[in-house]
Design a protein around this motif. Sequence first.
Motif: not given
Length: 87
Positions: A8-14, A24-30, A62-77
């Motif tokens: 969690v701390q690492m994700a917050n640092d990123i 915002r969407e560029d930050a989340v995607a990054g 921001l990391p929460r939104a990114a991880i949500s997007d990533l989890a959705a992508h992982m589930a779709a794959k």
Amino acid sequence: MSDSRHLVQMANDIGNFFRSEPKREDAVAGIANHIAKFWTPRMREKLLAHIDAHGADGLDELPRAAISDLAAHMAAKARPEPPGGDG
């Protein structure tokens, strides 16, 4: 600090690194791209398990939104493609 709290701390640092993005969407995607590219599958799975068990406690927006997007992508794959393919 438990391993999952460390993630969690690492994700917050990123997230703090990408916070300077003007859009915002560029930050989340990054953030999502960084986690997908540089974290092992086990690290991603541990963070998702932590979120499932404890919610997004301690995880910045921001990391929460990114991880949500990533989890959705992982589930779709992970979903099998329907029979018949392209043709």
